[in-house]
Design a protein around this motif. Sequence first.
Motif, PDB file in Angstrom:
ATOM      1  N   ALA A  86       0.824  -1.215   0.000  1.00 13.70           N
ATOM      2  CA  ALA A  86       0.000   0.000   0.000  1.00 13.70           C
ATOM      3  C   ALA A  86       0.855   1.260   0.000  1.00 13.70           C
ATOM      4  N   GLU A  87       2.098   1.160   0.477  1.00 13.42           N
ATOM      5  CA  GLU A  87       2.980   2.327   0.472  1.00 13.42           C
ATOM      6  C   GLU A  87       3.273   2.806  -0.946  1.00 13.42           C
ATOM      7  N   LEU A  88       3.303   1.877  -1.912  1.00 10.91           N
ATOM      8  CA  LEU A  88       3.526   2.257  -3.302  1.00 10.91           C
ATOM      9  C   LEU A  88       2.298   2.951  -3.881  1.00 10.91           C
ATOM     10  N   VAL A  89       1.122   2.446  -3.524  1.00  9.99           N
ATOM     11  CA  VAL A  89      -0.114   3.102  -3.951  1.00  9.99           C
ATOM     12  C   VAL A  89      -0.209   4.487  -3.322  1.00  9.99           C
ATOM     13  N   GLY A  90       0.257   4.592  -2.091  1.00 10.18           N
ATOM     14  CA  GLY A  90       0.224   5.880  -1.402  1.00 10.18           C
ATOM     15  C   GLY A  90       1.030   6.954  -2.108  1.00 10.18           C
ATOM     16  N   ALA A  91       2.081   6.560  -2.806  1.00  6.85           N
ATOM     17  CA  ALA A  91       2.849   7.546  -3.567  1.00  6.85           C
ATOM     18  C   ALA A  91       2.004   8.145  -4.683  1.00  6.85           C
ATOM     19  N   LEU A  92       1.157   7.326  -5.303  1.00  5.55           N
ATOM     20  CA  LEU A  92       0.271   7.818  -6.370  1.00  5.55           C
ATOM     21  C   LEU A  92      -0.839   8.687  -5.800  1.00  5.55           C
ATOM     22  N   THR A  93      -1.470   8.239  -4.721  1.00  9.00           N
ATOM     23  CA  THR A  93      -2.559   9.045  -4.152  1.00  9.00           C
ATOM     24  C   THR A  93      -2.031  10.362  -3.596  1.00  9.00           C
ATOM     25  N   ALA A  94      -0.813  10.361  -3.065  1.00  9.97           N
ATOM     26  CA  ALA A  94      -0.221  11.615  -2.583  1.00  9.97           C
ATOM     27  C   ALA A  94       0.003  12.585  -3.739  1.00  9.97           C
ATOM     28  N   ALA A  95       0.442  12.073  -4.887  1.00 10.73           N
ATOM     29  CA  ALA A  95       0.640  12.926  -6.057  1.00 10.73           C
ATOM     30  C   ALA A  95      -0.691  13.485  -6.553  1.00 10.73           C
ATOM     31  N   LEU A  96      -1.750  12.696  -6.472  1.00 12.98           N
ATOM     32  CA  LEU A  96      -3.073  13.167  -6.899  1.00 12.98           C
ATOM     33  C   LEU A  96      -3.575  14.287  -5.989  1.00 12.98           C
ATOM     34  N   VAL A  97      -3.342  14.135  -4.692  1.00 17.56           N
ATOM     35  CA  VAL A  97      -3.746  15.192  -3.762  1.00 17.56           C
ATOM     36  C   VAL A  97      -2.998  16.491  -4.076  1.00 17.56           C
ATOM     37  N   GLN A  98      -1.737  16.361  -4.392  1.00 20.97           N
ATOM     38  CA  GLN A  98      -0.946  17.545  -4.717  1.00 20.97           C
ATOM     39  C   GLN A  98      -1.436  18.196  -6.009  1.00 20.97           C
ATOM     40  N   ASP A  99      -1.900  17.408  -6.952  1.00 27.71           N
ATOM     41  CA  ASP A  99      -2.354  17.931  -8.252  1.00 27.71           C
ATOM     42  C   ASP A  99      -3.756  18.522  -8.211  1.00 27.71           C
ATOM     43  N   TRP A 100      -4.614  17.920  -7.353  1.00 29.45           N
ATOM     44  CA  TRP A 100      -6.035  18.260  -7.459  1.00 29.45           C
ATOM     45  C   TRP A 100      -6.314  19.688  -7.002  1.00 29.45           C
ATOM     46  N   ALA A 101      -7.138  20.346  -7.747  1.00 29.76           N
ATOM     47  CA  ALA A 101      -7.747  21.617  -7.382  1.00 29.76           C
ATOM     48  C   ALA A 101      -8.983  21.772  -8.257  1.00 29.76           C
ATOM     49  N   GLU A 102      -9.991  22.474  -7.771  1.00 32.51           N
ATOM     50  CA  GLU A 102     -11.238  22.599  -8.521  1.00 32.51           C
ATOM     51  C   GLU A 102     -11.038  23.250  -9.881  1.00 32.51           C
ATOM     52  N   ASP A 103     -10.048  24.115  -9.987  1.00 32.83           N
ATOM     53  CA  ASP A 103      -9.825  24.810 -11.259  1.00 32.83           C
ATOM     54  C   ASP A 103      -8.597  24.289 -11.990  1.00 32.83           C
ATOM     55  N   SER A 104      -8.163  23.041 -11.675  1.00 34.75           N
ATOM     56  CA  SER A 104      -6.958  22.490 -12.295  1.00 34.75           C
ATOM     57  C   SER A 104      -7.249  21.151 -12.953  1.00 34.75           C
ATOM     58  N   ASN A 105      -6.592  20.908 -14.069  1.00 33.74           N
ATOM     59  CA  ASN A 105      -6.664  19.621 -14.756  1.00 33.74           C
ATOM     60  C   ASN A 105      -5.299  18.941 -14.812  1.00 33.74           C
ATOM     61  N   ARG A 106      -4.411  19.319 -13.921  1.00 37.74           N
ATOM     62  CA  ARG A 106      -3.054  18.777 -13.974  1.00 37.74           C
ATOM     63  C   ARG A 106      -3.068  17.257 -13.857  1.00 37.74           C
ATOM     64  N   PHE A 107      -3.968  16.703 -13.052  1.00 33.85           N
ATOM     65  CA  PHE A 107      -4.011  15.254 -12.880  1.00 33.85           C
ATOM     66  C   PHE A 107      -4.583  14.550 -14.111  1.00 33.85           C
ATOM     67  N   LEU A 108      -5.038  15.319 -15.090  1.00 35.30           N
ATOM     68  CA  LEU A 108      -5.531  14.752 -16.349  1.00 35.30           C
ATOM     69  C   LEU A 108      -4.545  14.960 -17.494  1.00 35.30           C
TER      70      LEU A 108
END
Length: 267
Positions: A86-108
């Motif tokens: 799960a620590e490896l998956v956590g690296a991806l979810t942490a990156a998604l949290v950093q990318d996400w914003a209501e006015d951002s599409n960086r995670f796309l």
Amino acid sequence: MDGDVYVAPRYLAGSSGVGDAGFAPVAHWPHHHLDDGPHQLVVTSPDHRIRIGWAGDDYDLWTITAAPDAMSQPQWMAIANQNTPAELVGALTAALVQDWAEDSNRFLSAAGPRSDAVDPLIAAGWTIGGLDRGLLHINAPDGQAGATVDIIDPYADESITLWGGPAGWGTRAEIVFSSRTPPHLIAATAKAFTDPAPVPRWRDTLHPRLTAHARLAPVEPPQAPAPTPRDIRSRFSVRPPVPVGSVPRWSTTTPSALLPARPAARR
């Protein structure tokens, strides 16, 4: 600390059986506990464009998707199997949290070459192993982890796969990314594969084929043995008592010749 041993490298630690480390970065996002469907828990971004599903009793344990809006089909998908730490998956979810914003599409956004996705592996000394039926193979120095990149069909559902552990249903960890997954998100996950920090596990739950290749260290160092009486004497320099008969004593019968002379009287 949930475990009695530390395991390194972390891609040989297997699943802990719970998703805590993977969900920790998104603990503040909405959680949906489902009775029906393949996923027991689904965590979403506040606008529901990102979905992180966890199936506790399925081979595909994690399913992570991202879409342009809450009602659209996913633009990309990542699937991690039941052996994935799960620590490896956590690296991806942490990156998604950093990318996400209501006015951002960086995670796309898939900006940047696909080679950026595996740059952390090359930087860590992983080597390119060659081509096999259109798949480019990248191998860890110990041969127990790697990546495969589909260079023939860039739009394949399994565009890039990160793996770790010996081949087998109960040992091989895999995270599969679809073709439109942004390279920087794959790179964040790949970097976690190269992280030298160990992860805690319970020794009895580790697959023997993983422990054969992994490095294990106890979470708590072994206690020193209890000191012996000899250790205590040497530590505090305790000396045996002197026999009573050897202590000089004065008595009324001591010969006067052995007594100190009286001082002469003053005149």
